[in-house]
Enzyme design. Structure first.
Site, PDB file in Angstrom:
ATOM      1  CG  HIS A  25       3.612  -2.467   6.946  1.00 46.49           C
ATOM      2  ND1 HIS A  25       4.960  -2.121   6.774  1.00 46.49           N
ATOM      3  CD2 HIS A  25       2.713  -1.677   5.488  1.00 46.49           C
ATOM      4  CE1 HIS A  25       4.703  -2.433   4.909  1.00 46.49           C
ATOM      5  NE2 HIS A  25       3.138  -2.532   4.540  1.00 46.49           N
ATOM      6  NE  ARG A  29      -4.743   0.013  -3.307  1.00 44.05           N
ATOM      7  CZ  ARG A  29      -4.727  -1.334  -2.438  1.00 44.05           C
ATOM      8  NH1 ARG A  29      -5.860  -1.904  -1.903  1.00 44.05           N
ATOM      9  NH2 ARG A  29      -3.741  -2.025  -3.351  1.00 44.05           N
ATOM     10  CD  GLU A  92       2.407   0.301   2.455  1.00 43.80           C
ATOM     11  OE1 GLU A  92       1.921   1.029   1.076  1.00 43.80           O
ATOM     12  OE2 GLU A  92       2.973  -0.635   3.407  1.00 43.80           O
ATOM     13  CG  ASN A  96      -2.393   4.504  -5.863  1.00 48.06           C
ATOM     14  OD1 ASN A  96      -1.381   3.813  -6.711  1.00 48.06           O
ATOM     15  ND2 ASN A  96      -3.742   3.603  -5.446  1.00 48.06           N
ATOM     16  CG  HIS A 119     -11.713  -3.017  12.051  1.00 47.42           C
ATOM     17  ND1 HIS A 119     -12.255  -3.634  12.859  1.00 47.42           N
ATOM     18  CD2 HIS A 119     -11.293  -3.537  13.839  1.00 47.42           C
ATOM     19  CE1 HIS A 119     -12.894  -5.438  14.066  1.00 47.42           C
ATOM     20  NE2 HIS A 119     -11.376  -3.994  14.328  1.00 47.42           N
ATOM     21  CD  GLU A 165     -12.675  -3.103  17.723  1.00 49.57           C
ATOM     22  OE1 GLU A 165     -13.117  -3.946  18.908  1.00 49.57           O
ATOM     23  OE2 GLU A 165     -11.611  -3.325  17.398  1.00 49.57           O
TER      24      GLU A 165
END
EC number: 4.4.1.5
Length: 177
Positions: A25, A29, A92, A96, A119, A165
């Site tokens: 993966h 964030r 993923e 936070n 990207h 992209e």
């Protein structure tokens, strides 16, 4: 003889100890998981395979994939967690806790200075249809396929400003020549 990869200075033969290694993966964030999940599930048709919460550290992980409709995903949570970490090409999203409530909070997209991360990329079966879909959903563009020197390649932004992209594989045969 099968293809063994392009060769350039610095390329080494795969070590025996790396047998079975695979890229599972890529992590981004995100400020607000509700908005990010709406984008990736609603625009790209991804599914959340697993959410992992780490209460003592104040964050959650969402593992997403764009799977074929006939793929069998384990129902039992432990089995699905193991299955998730055996896949390729997952996204993923890391949240936070509390960032969604901070008006001025934003993550660096990696494309402004200082540059770093660039990207992620989605391959689509029909670029023109994908562009029409993005337009109908008011997706933000960095670059449309007809713009710039690289034709038949688009860049859009997700809700956190990360670049994505968009390519149609059959239009990429002559790229970089």
């Amino acid at each position: 003889m099968s293809f063994d990869g392009e060769q350039y200075p610095g390329v080494m033969a795969p070590p025996q100890k790396a047998q079975g290694f695979r890229l599972n993966h890529t992590m981004l964030r995100v400020k607000d998981p509700e908005k990010s999940l709406a984008f990736y599930t609603g625009i790209f048709g991804m599914r959340v395979l697993r959410r992992l919460d780490f209460e003592e550290m104040g964050f959650s992980l969402y593992f997403l994939a764009r799977l074929d409709d006939d793929e069998a995903i384990p129902e039992e949570v432990g089995e699905r967690t193991v299955w998730t970490f055996q896949q390729r090409g997952l996204l993923e999203l890391t949240h936070n806790w509390g960032t969604e409530d901070q008006d001025d909070f934003a993550y660096h997209d990696g494309n402004s200075e200082p540059q770093g991360f660039g990207h992620i990329c989605f391959s689509v079966p029909d670029l023109e249809a994908a562009i029409a879909w993005f337009d109908s959903n008011e997706v933000s563009y960095v670059k449309r396929p007809e713009q710039g020197k690289m034709k038949d390649v688009a860049f859009i932004k997700d809700v956190d400003g990360y670049w994505i992209e968009i390519v149609q594989a059959s239009k990429m045969e002559g790229a970089g020549r």
